[in-house]
Design an enzyme around this catalytic site. Structure first.
Site, PDB file in Angstrom:
ATOM      1  N   ASP A  41       0.709  -1.441   0.053  1.00 17.42           N
ATOM      2  CA  ASP A  41       0.067  -0.094  -0.153  1.00 17.42           C
ATOM      3  C   ASP A  41       0.774   1.403   0.001  1.00 17.42           C
ATOM      4  O   ASP A  41       2.089   1.108   0.433  1.00 17.42           O
ATOM      5  CB  ASP A  41      -0.724   0.000   1.265  1.00 17.42           C
ATOM      6  CG  ASP A  41      -1.863   1.053   1.322  1.00 17.42           C
ATOM      7  OD1 ASP A  41      -2.174   1.854   0.511  1.00 17.42           O
ATOM      8  OD2 ASP A  41      -2.025   1.657   2.608  1.00 17.42           O
ATOM      9  N   GLU A  57      -0.411   4.919   0.956  1.00 19.07           N
ATOM     10  CA  GLU A  57      -0.528   5.673   2.085  1.00 19.07           C
ATOM     11  C   GLU A  57      -0.704   5.320   3.279  1.00 19.07           C
ATOM     12  O   GLU A  57      -1.381   4.355   3.560  1.00 19.07           O
ATOM     13  CB  GLU A  57      -1.914   6.784   1.748  1.00 19.07           C
ATOM     14  CG  GLU A  57      -1.735   7.680   0.438  1.00 19.07           C
ATOM     15  CD  GLU A  57      -3.059   8.434   0.451  1.00 19.07           C
ATOM     16  OE1 GLU A  57      -3.532   9.151   1.021  1.00 19.07           O
ATOM     17  OE2 GLU A  57      -3.708   8.071  -0.854  1.00 19.07           O
ATOM     18  N   GLU A 101      -0.762  10.146   4.791  1.00 21.35           N
ATOM     19  CA  GLU A 101      -2.147  10.074   4.246  1.00 21.35           C
ATOM     20  C   GLU A 101      -2.184  11.448   3.494  1.00 21.35           C
ATOM     21  O   GLU A 101      -2.269  12.334   4.143  1.00 21.35           O
ATOM     22  CB  GLU A 101      -3.038   9.834   5.255  1.00 21.35           C
ATOM     23  CG  GLU A 101      -3.145   8.428   5.870  1.00 21.35           C
ATOM     24  CD  GLU A 101      -3.971   7.343   4.930  1.00 21.35           C
ATOM     25  OE1 GLU A 101      -4.443   7.870   3.925  1.00 21.35           O
ATOM     26  OE2 GLU A 101      -3.953   6.270   5.371  1.00 21.35           O
ATOM     27  N   ARG A 150     -15.782  12.960  -0.426  1.00 17.47           N
ATOM     28  CA  ARG A 150     -14.753  13.932  -0.504  1.00 17.47           C
ATOM     29  C   ARG A 150     -14.952  14.969  -1.585  1.00 17.47           C
ATOM     30  O   ARG A 150     -14.854  16.289  -1.529  1.00 17.47           O
ATOM     31  CB  ARG A 150     -13.526  13.247  -0.694  1.00 17.47           C
ATOM     32  CG  ARG A 150     -12.786  12.375   0.358  1.00 17.47           C
ATOM     33  CD  ARG A 150     -11.683  11.485  -0.014  1.00 17.47           C
ATOM     34  NE  ARG A 150     -11.118  10.915   1.032  1.00 17.47           N
ATOM     35  CZ  ARG A 150     -10.154  10.032   1.117  1.00 17.47           C
ATOM     36  NH1 ARG A 150     -10.065   9.358  -0.166  1.00 17.47           N
ATOM     37  NH2 ARG A 150      -9.353   9.526   2.016  1.00 17.47           N
ATOM     38  N   SER A 179      -2.485   0.830  -4.931  1.00 14.19           N
ATOM     39  CA  SER A 179      -3.016   2.158  -4.228  1.00 14.19           C
ATOM     40  C   SER A 179      -4.369   2.434  -4.668  1.00 14.19           C
ATOM     41  O   SER A 179      -4.488   2.269  -5.871  1.00 14.19           O
ATOM     42  CB  SER A 179      -2.306   3.184  -4.095  1.00 14.19           C
ATOM     43  OG  SER A 179      -2.643   4.421  -3.452  1.00 14.19           O
ATOM     44  N   ASP A 180      -5.214   2.926  -3.752  1.00 16.44           N
ATOM     45  CA  ASP A 180      -6.288   3.422  -4.365  1.00 16.44           C
ATOM     46  C   ASP A 180      -6.478   4.919  -4.456  1.00 16.44           C
ATOM     47  O   ASP A 180      -7.401   5.525  -4.964  1.00 16.44           O
ATOM     48  CB  ASP A 180      -7.741   3.164  -3.260  1.00 16.44           C
ATOM     49  CG  ASP A 180      -8.162   1.697  -3.343  1.00 16.44           C
ATOM     50  OD1 ASP A 180      -7.932   1.340  -4.432  1.00 16.44           O
ATOM     51  OD2 ASP A 180      -8.701   1.337  -2.369  1.00 16.44           O
ATOM     52  N   LYS A 210      -7.183  -3.939  -5.170  1.00 17.43           N
ATOM     53  CA  LYS A 210      -6.015  -4.397  -4.597  1.00 17.43           C
ATOM     54  C   LYS A 210      -6.092  -5.976  -4.617  1.00 17.43           C
ATOM     55  O   LYS A 210      -4.939  -6.846  -5.032  1.00 17.43           O
ATOM     56  CB  LYS A 210      -5.805  -4.000  -3.063  1.00 17.43           C
ATOM     57  CG  LYS A 210      -5.555  -2.713  -3.039  1.00 17.43           C
ATOM     58  CD  LYS A 210      -5.224  -1.983  -1.803  1.00 17.43           C
ATOM     59  CE  LYS A 210      -5.083  -0.545  -1.782  1.00 17.43           C
ATOM     60  NZ  LYS A 210      -4.424  -0.038  -0.409  1.00 17.43           N
ATOM     61  N   ASP A 217      -2.008  -1.030   5.653  1.00 17.38           N
ATOM     62  CA  ASP A 217      -2.465  -0.615   6.956  1.00 17.38           C
ATOM     63  C   ASP A 217      -4.018  -0.482   7.069  1.00 17.38           C
ATOM     64  O   ASP A 217      -4.410  -0.313   8.244  1.00 17.38           O
ATOM     65  CB  ASP A 217      -1.977   0.912   7.149  1.00 17.38           C
ATOM     66  CG  ASP A 217      -2.581   2.054   6.416  1.00 17.38           C
ATOM     67  OD1 ASP A 217      -2.917   1.652   5.490  1.00 17.38           O
ATOM     68  OD2 ASP A 217      -2.729   3.192   6.889  1.00 17.38           O
ATOM     69  N   ASN A 221      -8.990  -1.513   3.250  1.00 17.26           N
ATOM     70  CA  ASN A 221      -8.926  -1.969   2.037  1.00 17.26           C
ATOM     71  C   ASN A 221      -7.776  -2.668   1.439  1.00 17.26           C
ATOM     72  O   ASN A 221      -7.633  -3.075   0.250  1.00 17.26           O
ATOM     73  CB  ASN A 221      -9.230  -0.460   0.698  1.00 17.26           C
ATOM     74  CG  ASN A 221      -8.097   0.340   1.100  1.00 17.26           C
ATOM     75  OD1 ASN A 221      -7.215   0.454   2.155  1.00 17.26           O
ATOM     76  ND2 ASN A 221      -7.846   1.307  -0.044  1.00 17.26           N
TER      77      ASN A 221
END
Length: 202
Positions: free
Chosen positions: A10, A12, A18, A49, A93-94, A136, A155, A158
């Site tokens: 991952d 972030e 982040e 967001r 990563s997303d 992922k 972490d 996801n």
């Protein structure tokens, strides 16, 4: 040591801070501090967001200005350099290419698989395009389908799909809640510990 391993990391919270938390702090908008640690449904999180950005008249440029000031976590580049000298590494990563590009330069240009933002001509973020559903887990399964064994670490919620479905999987700098919910997963806080665990799994 097999050369058919690929380590999937991952981004972030594992290699860089982040991005949305940094942007929330820069803009003073606490609602933007929500991450995949708080909201497992990524689609819901991103729509939330984008609505907040629109409400405050903020666009891609403002976020990129914050990202320009973000450095990898202390020790992240050295960890990645050493890991990449041993085996192939892909960051899954997303996040979005528009966010990740400057950070990849600071990490020595590792390979990253991520998503894309839809951005209007005026810089407003209007939507987002996910590369693939459950990106992922889907990526790890695809790598396995072409003959690789995966070792994964992350972490957040996801990341659990790729961690649980890999030959070896580790939580890194995760939350107490995730660690408590998945006691079978080794959890590390230091890059040296994660590197040792990955080396043993190779």
């Amino acid at each position: 040591m097999s050369n058919m391993n690929i380590v999937c990391l991952d981004l972030e919270g594992v290699l860089v801070p982040e991005i949305w938390i940094a942007f929330a702090d820069a803009t003073g908008i606490p609602e933007l501090r929500r991450t995949t640690r708080d909201e497992p449904d990524y689609d819901k999180l991103m729509k939330y967001r984008i609505a907040i950005l629109k409400e405050h008249g903020l666009g891609l440029k403002e976020i990129q200005d914050t990202i320009a000031k973000i450095d990898p976590m202390p020790g992240a580049k050295e960890f990645l350099d050493e890991l990449r000298s041993l085996t192939q590494v892909i960051i899954i990563s997303d996040t979005f290419t528009q966010f990740a590009a400057p950070l990849m330069k600071k990490l020595g240009m590792p390979t990253i698989f991520c998503n894309t933002l839809e951005v209007a001509d005026n810089g407003e973020i209007t939507g987002f395009k996910m590369r693939i559903a459950q990106s992922k887990l889907s990526t790890v399964k695809a790598l396995q389908s072409i003959g690789y064994e995966t070792i994964a670490s992350g972490d957040s919620y996801n990341d659990l799909g790729m961690i649980l479905n890999s030959k070896a999987g580790f939580l890194f700098k995760s939350t107490d809640k995730i660690k408590a919910d998945y006691p079978q997963l080794p959890a590390f806080e230091e890059y040296s510990e994660l590197l040792d665990a990955i080396k043993k799994a190779l």
